[in-house]
Scaffold this motif. Structure first.
Motif, short mmCIF file in Angstrom:
data_model
loop_
_atom_site.label_atom_id
_atom_site.label_comp_id
_atom_site.label_asym_id
_atom_site.label_seq_id
_atom_site.Cartn_x
_atom_site.Cartn_y
_atom_site.Cartn_z
N LEU A 25 0.74 -1.06 0.04
CA LEU A 25 -0.01 -0.41 -0.25
C LEU A 25 0.78 1.72 -0.32
CD1 LEU A 25 -2.93 0.83 -0.20
CD2 LEU A 25 -2.70 1.27 2.34
N ALA A 26 1.91 1.00 1.21
CA ALA A 26 2.79 2.26 0.83
C ALA A 26 3.34 2.38 -0.55
CB ALA A 26 4.15 2.63 1.71
N ALA A 27 4.23 1.28 -1.34
CA ALA A 27 4.45 1.72 -2.71
C ALA A 27 3.57 1.95 -3.29
CB ALA A 27 5.16 0.57 -2.79
N SER A 28 2.86 1.57 -3.40
CA SER A 28 1.67 2.00 -4.60
C SER A 28 1.36 3.77 -4.16
CB SER A 28 0.25 1.63 -4.41
OG SER A 28 0.53 0.00 -4.23
N LEU A 29 1.03 3.52 -3.02
CA LEU A 29 0.29 5.67 -2.73
C LEU A 29 1.58 6.31 -2.98
CD1 LEU A 29 -1.36 5.15 0.43
CD2 LEU A 29 -2.43 5.57 -1.96
N LYS A 30 3.22 6.48 -2.28
CA LYS A 30 3.86 6.87 -3.49
C LYS A 30 3.63 7.78 -4.76
CE LYS A 30 6.63 8.15 0.38
NZ LYS A 30 6.83 10.16 -0.05
N GLN A 31 4.18 6.06 -5.58
CA GLN A 31 4.04 6.23 -6.42
C GLN A 31 2.97 6.87 -7.10
OE1 GLN A 31 5.29 1.84 -8.30
NE2 GLN A 31 3.70 2.47 -10.18
N GLN A 119 12.50 -1.87 -0.37
CA GLN A 119 13.70 -0.75 -1.39
C GLN A 119 12.49 -0.44 -2.35
OE1 GLN A 119 15.98 -4.69 -3.51
NE2 GLN A 119 17.49 -4.42 -1.90
N ARG A 120 11.61 -0.54 -2.83
CA ARG A 120 11.21 -0.34 -3.71
C ARG A 120 10.08 1.43 -2.94
NH1 ARG A 120 10.28 2.90 -8.13
NH2 ARG A 120 8.00 2.47 -9.29
N PHE A 121 9.77 1.25 -1.99
CA PHE A 121 9.03 2.06 -0.37
C PHE A 121 10.37 3.11 -0.83
CE2 PHE A 121 7.15 3.75 3.62
CZ PHE A 121 6.71 4.58 2.83
N ALA A 122 11.71 2.91 -0.46
CA ALA A 122 12.96 3.41 -0.37
C ALA A 122 13.01 4.37 -1.60
CB ALA A 122 14.12 2.76 0.50
N GLU A 123 13.47 3.74 -2.60
CA GLU A 123 13.91 4.16 -4.25
C GLU A 123 12.57 5.68 -4.24
OE1 GLU A 123 12.87 1.13 -6.98
OE2 GLU A 123 14.61 0.20 -5.81
N LEU A 124 11.56 5.39 -3.67
CA LEU A 124 10.28 6.22 -4.56
C LEU A 124 10.05 7.51 -3.10
CD1 LEU A 124 7.52 3.99 -4.69
CD2 LEU A 124 8.28 5.92 -6.24
N GLY A 125 11.25 7.58 -2.10
CA GLY A 125 11.43 8.04 -0.93
C GLY A 125 10.36 8.26 0.08
N GLY A 126 10.00 7.02 0.79
CA GLY A 126 9.42 7.15 1.74
C GLY A 126 10.65 6.11 3.30
N SER A 127 10.23 6.07 4.00
CA SER A 127 10.79 5.21 5.28
C SER A 127 9.81 5.31 6.17
CB SER A 127 11.83 6.18 5.76
OG SER A 127 11.57 7.49 6.17
N VAL A 128 9.65 3.81 6.86
CA VAL A 128 9.45 3.66 7.94
C VAL A 128 9.69 4.46 9.39
CG1 VAL A 128 8.23 1.67 9.04
CG2 VAL A 128 8.61 1.60 6.23
N LEU A 129 8.70 4.28 9.93
CA LEU A 129 9.32 4.56 11.40
C LEU A 129 8.94 3.16 12.58
CD1 LEU A 129 7.17 8.17 11.16
CD2 LEU A 129 9.45 7.96 12.15
N ARG A 130 9.82 3.20 12.53
CA ARG A 130 10.11 2.12 13.49
C ARG A 130 10.29 2.14 14.76
NH1 ARG A 130 9.75 -2.14 10.83
NH2 ARG A 130 10.45 -2.45 8.41
N GLY A 131 10.13 0.76 15.20
CA GLY A 131 9.35 1.28 17.05
C GLY A 131 8.23 1.75 17.56
N VAL A 132 7.37 2.16 16.45
CA VAL A 132 6.15 2.84 17.23
C VAL A 132 4.74 2.20 17.08
CG1 VAL A 132 5.22 5.00 16.20
CG2 VAL A 132 7.03 5.42 15.61
N HIS A 319 -5.96 7.36 -3.45
CA HIS A 319 -5.55 8.50 -4.84
C HIS A 319 -6.69 9.15 -5.52
CE1 HIS A 319 -3.56 9.19 -9.10
NE2 HIS A 319 -3.29 10.11 -7.78
N HIS A 320 -7.65 8.69 -5.54
CA HIS A 320 -8.15 9.63 -6.68
C HIS A 320 -9.23 10.26 -5.58
CE1 HIS A 320 -9.55 8.43 -10.75
NE2 HIS A 320 -8.21 7.20 -10.65
N VAL A 321 -9.30 10.48 -4.54
CA VAL A 321 -10.16 11.05 -3.51
C VAL A 321 -9.14 11.90 -2.91
CG1 VAL A 321 -11.46 10.78 -1.47
CG2 VAL A 321 -11.56 9.09 -3.24
N LEU A 322 -8.12 11.96 -2.63
CA LEU A 322 -7.14 12.71 -2.86
C LEU A 322 -6.80 13.91 -3.62
CD1 LEU A 322 -5.26 10.40 0.35
CD2 LEU A 322 -6.10 12.25 0.70
#
Length: 475
Positions: A25-31, A119-132, A319-322
């Protein structure tokens, strides 16, 4: 840990859970250009190997987020599945006939699937907030205020327009919303082990369901001379040792498997089967996906695949709604489409386990004879292969090619991204108010719009989103 990350105060979509479902979901939204924040209570990505199979239908979607190719390079292309007793094959399901660019079962440990999505999410500029860790969710028009505990123990608040609960069987999101999770927890326990195995036949690149009088054994090769072994066991059974795994193979495995040798135990655990589906998948601005929405037997390699497809169904709608001004009523279709699919999934995996665990010598012999006979009936192998591979999943009332709600082979539309496609018989396609990938094809007699998840859009959906009637526009 999040030692250098700035903690966000707001986001369009908060994704709770960074497993394969959440990261798809994250990679899709970022893309798609949608702002999203991913949190996960674990400090690091897990090395979980439990889900070892990626179905053709899932690869078709992962192709759209640029992940399928690298995964295939790391995995094994399995031919399908075989059901066998101790001395003969009963029925073999071949994916060779599956109408997909990926006519095979990809055998790859879950941690590798996870790594490619990360890796795909990172390529798109995303990062995971871990330990949260999510503490609670409160409505705050027009979204939610999520109170979380960060990796240092401090309370933080993230204001999110939408929230996606991808946080597994014991979902905190589902609990916070008070959504029921009806179903059962049968007295079924499974052990799962990954081992080094010497002697797996090179012509057996497939998943094997061994239907032994001593219980079910599921085994399949994985990359690197590994073999995944899953077995039904009595409640309370501890995680198997190397000797235990070898004993399971020798007592339950098909004859060709018993000729091999377990040389190393790499991973071993147990889990209890739950068969549950959430009573709803949408609650106002919050959605449930993956194991947070449905959980079931591991038989058939369906679970992770279904979660990834949940993500593919929801991403383009958010994506369509936002971003494109679509009405929020579009989001109702997520539950309308995915909830019946989850319920059918539970029924399907339950039937597999029931069939595999029949007791009584006469009953087992009858089952085996029936399976052997069924394998000779015209069309049966092809139909079962389509069911296991999930190629048949759709949301319409008709299975006719290009009917609304049916899947379209991605090769037909060159589906390599998350754009809409328009199949048309005319070189002068109707005008549309947004970017469609246009494909002229003799396969259709009138224009057909295909959604970013590979499904033919209905006339109502096209009118709701774009204010267009393809039938009139084509005249």
């Amino acid at each position: 840990m999040n030692t250098k990350q700035e903690f966000p105060m707001s986001t369009d979509v908060l994704i709770v859970g960074a497993g394969p479902t959440g990261m798809t979901l994250a990679a899709s939204l970022k893309q798609l250009g949608v702002n999203c924040v991913v949190i996960d209570q674990l400090p690091d990505a897990t090395d979980d190997t439990r889900a070892g199979f990626v179905q053709p239908r899932t690869l078709e979607y992962l192709r759209r987020v640029q992940v399928a190719g690298p995964m295939i390079d790391d995995g094994l292309k399995g031919r399908g599945a075989v059901f066998a007793d101790v001395d003969r094959d009963l029925i073999r399901l071949s994916y060779d006939t599956v109408d997909s660019p990926y006519p095979f079962l990809l055998m790859i440990p879950q941690w590798q699937t996870q790594r490619h999505l990360d890796q795909r999410f990172a390529e798109l500029g995303g990062s995971v907030l871990r330990g949260v860790r999510l503490l609670d969710l409160l409505p705050e028009f027009p979204g939610s205020a999520a109170t979380v505990v960060d990796s240092y123990g401090a309370l933080r608040v993230i204001n999110a327009r939408f929230v996606a609960g991808c946080d597994g069987l014991h979902s905190r999101v589902r609990t916070q919303l008070g959504i029921e999770f009806p179903g059962s927890s049968p007295e079924q326990m499974f052990v799962v082990s990954d081992v080094r195995f010497d002697g797996w036949p090179i012509d057996r690149v497939e998943t094997a369901f061994s239907l032994s009088p001593h219980g079910m054994l599921i085994s399949s090769p994985l990359p690197g001379d590994m073999v995944r072994v899953v077995a039904s066991v009595a409640p309370g059974t501890p995680a198997p040792t190397l000797q235990d795994v070898d004993d399971l193979i020798q007592t339950r495995g098909a004859g060709w498997m018993r000729k091999g040798t377990v040389t190393e135990l790499l991973f071993s655990s147990t889990w209890r089967v739950h068969e549950r589906v959430a009573s709803q998948l949408r609650h106002d601005n919050t959605f449930l996906l993956g194991d947070a929405a449905h959980t079931h037997s591991p038989a058939g390699g369906q679970g992770m695949n279904t979660g990834i497809q949940d993500a593919g169904n929801l991403a383009w709608k958010l994506h369509h709604v936002l971003c494109l001004g679509a009405p929020e009523s579009l989001l109702d279709s997520y539950e309308a489409e995915r909830l019946p699919n989850a319920q059918k999934l539970i029924e399907f995996t339950h039937q597999i386990v029931t069939l595999a665990t029949i007791s009584g010598d006469k009953e087992r012999q009858m089952r085996n004879d029936i399976l052997a006979a069924v394998s000779e009936a015209p069309g049966v192998i092809e139909a079962l292969s389509v069911r296991f591979s999930q190629i048949d999943i759709g949301y319409g009332d008709s299975n006719e090619p290009f009917a609304p709600g049916t899947r379209v082979n991605p090769d037909t539309i060159g589906a390599d991204d998350l754009t809409w496609s328009l199949l048309t018989p005319d070189t002068a396609p109707p005008d549309l108010p947004c970017a469609f990938k246009v494909i002229v094809s003799d396969d259709v007699s009138q224009p057909v719009a295909v959604r970013p998840d590979g499904i033919v859009a209905s006339a109502d959906q096209l009118h709701e989103l774009f204010g267009v009637d393809l039938a009139r526009a084509a005249v």
